[in-house]
Scaffold this motif. Sequence first.
Motif, PDB file in Angstrom:
ATOM      1  N   PRO A  54     -10.118  30.868   4.955  1.00 31.76           N
ATOM      2  CA  PRO A  54     -11.078  29.897   4.473  1.00 31.76           C
ATOM      3  C   PRO A  54     -11.425  30.669   3.033  1.00 31.76           C
ATOM      4  O   PRO A  54     -11.597  31.600   2.627  1.00 31.76           O
ATOM      5  N   HIS A  55     -11.525  29.459   2.224  1.00 25.63           N
ATOM      6  CA  HIS A  55     -11.710  29.505   0.700  1.00 25.63           C
ATOM      7  C   HIS A  55     -10.850  30.831  -0.128  1.00 25.63           C
ATOM      8  O   HIS A  55     -11.164  31.358  -0.914  1.00 25.63           O
ATOM      9  N   ARG A  62     -14.548  38.465   3.627  1.00 27.93           N
ATOM     10  CA  ARG A  62     -15.457  37.518   4.560  1.00 27.93           C
ATOM     11  C   ARG A  62     -16.605  38.453   5.096  1.00 27.93           C
ATOM     12  O   ARG A  62     -17.754  38.160   5.302  1.00 27.93           O
ATOM     13  N   ARG A 113     -23.143  27.694   5.031  1.00 31.80           N
ATOM     14  CA  ARG A 113     -22.468  26.457   5.445  1.00 31.80           C
ATOM     15  C   ARG A 113     -21.202  26.291   6.361  1.00 31.80           C
ATOM     16  O   ARG A 113     -21.004  25.602   7.165  1.00 31.80           O
ATOM     17  N   ALA A 114     -20.462  27.688   5.976  1.00 28.23           N
ATOM     18  CA  ALA A 114     -19.286  27.769   6.881  1.00 28.23           C
ATOM     19  C   ALA A 114     -19.699  28.405   8.319  1.00 28.23           C
ATOM     20  O   ALA A 114     -18.783  28.337   9.135  1.00 28.23           O
ATOM     21  N   TRP A 116     -20.665  31.450   9.050  1.00 32.48           N
ATOM     22  CA  TRP A 116     -20.509  32.776   9.143  1.00 32.48           C
ATOM     23  C   TRP A 116     -21.607  33.537   9.505  1.00 32.48           C
ATOM     24  O   TRP A 116     -21.208  34.793   9.582  1.00 32.48           O
TER      25      TRP A 116
END
Length: 121
Positions: A54-55, A62, A113-114, A116
Amino acid sequence: MAEPAVRVSQAAGRAGDREAARAALAEAATIAADLGTAPLAARIADLLDPPPAPHGLTDRERQVLVLVARGLSNRQVGRELGISQNTAGVHVSRILAKLGAASRTEAAAVAHRAGWTTDDA
């Protein structure tokens, strides 16, 4: 059996030898196909083609981002992950660049928002 090749791949991956890990997985895939074990072959194929990060963040980036989102300083991130404060800072700089974030706060918002930053992340 394909399972020993999968274990070799896992060990190579833990040792940081991605090329050996991929070669062992490819061997496992061949063995599974030869044996006609479709579920195992599918599982191995999934391992050979991991989903994109992601991203564009690496797994380590991360991890760092989650700690930054929890309010940890570079020194605290380094201590938590067993890396130097400088290395943590480099990770944070790369995270900001990849996310197009101007600050740690903006990057933390992406992590929130993700999802995590939840307990299961």
